[in-house]
Design a protein around this motif. Structure first.
Motif, short mmCIF file in Angstrom:
data_model
loop_
_atom_site.label_atom_id
_atom_site.label_comp_id
_atom_site.label_asym_id
_atom_site.label_seq_id
_atom_site.Cartn_x
_atom_site.Cartn_y
_atom_site.Cartn_z
N MET A 140 127.19 -24.23 -76.58
CA MET A 140 127.03 -25.01 -75.58
C MET A 140 125.47 -25.50 -74.20
O MET A 140 125.74 -26.55 -73.42
N CYS A 141 124.83 -24.45 -74.51
CA CYS A 141 123.42 -24.78 -74.04
C CYS A 141 122.10 -24.57 -75.46
O CYS A 141 122.33 -23.72 -75.74
N VAL A 142 121.59 -25.12 -74.76
CA VAL A 142 120.41 -25.46 -75.21
C VAL A 142 118.91 -24.15 -74.72
O VAL A 142 118.93 -25.19 -73.89
N GLY A 143 118.51 -23.73 -74.35
CA GLY A 143 117.21 -23.07 -73.73
C GLY A 143 118.57 -23.05 -72.26
O GLY A 143 119.63 -22.32 -72.42
N PRO A 144 117.53 -23.74 -71.25
CA PRO A 144 119.03 -23.55 -69.90
C PRO A 144 118.92 -24.49 -69.84
O PRO A 144 119.71 -24.67 -68.61
N ASN A 145 119.50 -25.60 -70.81
CA ASN A 145 120.28 -26.74 -70.43
C ASN A 145 121.43 -26.79 -71.16
O ASN A 145 121.42 -26.68 -72.34
N SER A 146 122.19 -27.29 -70.75
CA SER A 146 123.89 -27.95 -71.73
C SER A 146 123.90 -28.85 -72.00
O SER A 146 123.39 -29.88 -71.26
N VAL A 147 124.58 -28.92 -73.35
CA VAL A 147 125.01 -29.64 -74.23
C VAL A 147 125.66 -30.98 -73.72
O VAL A 147 126.58 -30.54 -73.07
N LYS A 148 125.59 -32.34 -73.98
CA LYS A 148 126.49 -33.42 -73.58
C LYS A 148 127.24 -33.81 -75.08
O LYS A 148 128.77 -33.86 -75.08
N GLU A 149 126.87 -33.30 -76.16
CA GLU A 149 127.76 -33.88 -77.06
C GLU A 149 128.08 -32.24 -78.10
O GLU A 149 127.70 -31.32 -77.48
#
Length: 197
Positions: A96-105
């Protein structure tokens, strides 16, 4: 050398070339164990020539997403994933997230039995480590086969960070291996992430 036209479509895990000939740019990564550059997302392959005065004259290969893409899991990154399925030797999870950022795909991760914890690996019971719906913090080891990332929870700070009890409450970690339901007091086994105090 002209820039390549953006027509070659690649998918995660596809080989882009050797590190002796090219550098990995955005959307690509170099695997040290075999000196190969792979695509880390679906998109168009693009080769950017090195600057004329650069000491390293290898061109850089980038993969630019065909749609606005968010962050992409890469080996070494910390991800947050939701466990979707637990089997005898592996657990599947949606990243769902890479580091603090949520993924779009959609990215899928697999946690193998040997990557759950650092000690007593042969005694790991996947069903006592994770349950479907658990939120886990994990380290990306590599892009495995079947388009899934291999994830590890073998460090103290990695593992289950949030889990729901059978009563529907968010459980509280009570030890490295147990979480407790605040409603019923029932204790369930998990591979718990150590919270930084």
């Amino acid at each position: 050398m002209e820039e390549e036209k953006q027509t070659v479509m690649v998918t995660p895990g596809e080989v882009l070339g050797r590190t002796s000939e090219i550098k990995a740019g955005r959307g690509a990564y170099a695997a040290r164990h075999n000196n190969t550059v792979y695509a880390s997302l679906t998109g168009f392959r693009r080769t950017v020539p090195a600057a004329p005065n650069s000491p390293d004259q290898r061109p850089t290969v980038e993969v630019t997403g065909h749609k606005a893409h968010g962050p992409v899991p890469e080996p070494g990154s910390i991800v947050i994933a939701r466990v979707t399925k637990v089997m005898a030797r592996t657990a599947s999870a949606d990243i769902m997230c890479v580091g603090p950022n949520s993924v779009k795909e959609k990215f899928t991760g697999i946690i193998r039995q040997q990557d759950v914890r650092a000690t007593e690996i042969d005694k790991v019971d996947m069903h006592l480590s994770f349950h479907p719906g658990d939120i886990v913090k994990a380290l990306v080891l590599s892009l495995g086969d079947a388009r899934a990332y291999l994830l590890s929870t073998a460090k103290n700070e990695l593992g289950v960070v949030s889990a729901e009890s059978s009563a529907g409450a968010t459980m509280v970690p009570v030890s490295w291996t147990e979480m407790q339901c605040p409603l019923t007091g029932q204790i369930e086994q998990r591979k718990v992430a150590k919270v930084a105090s």
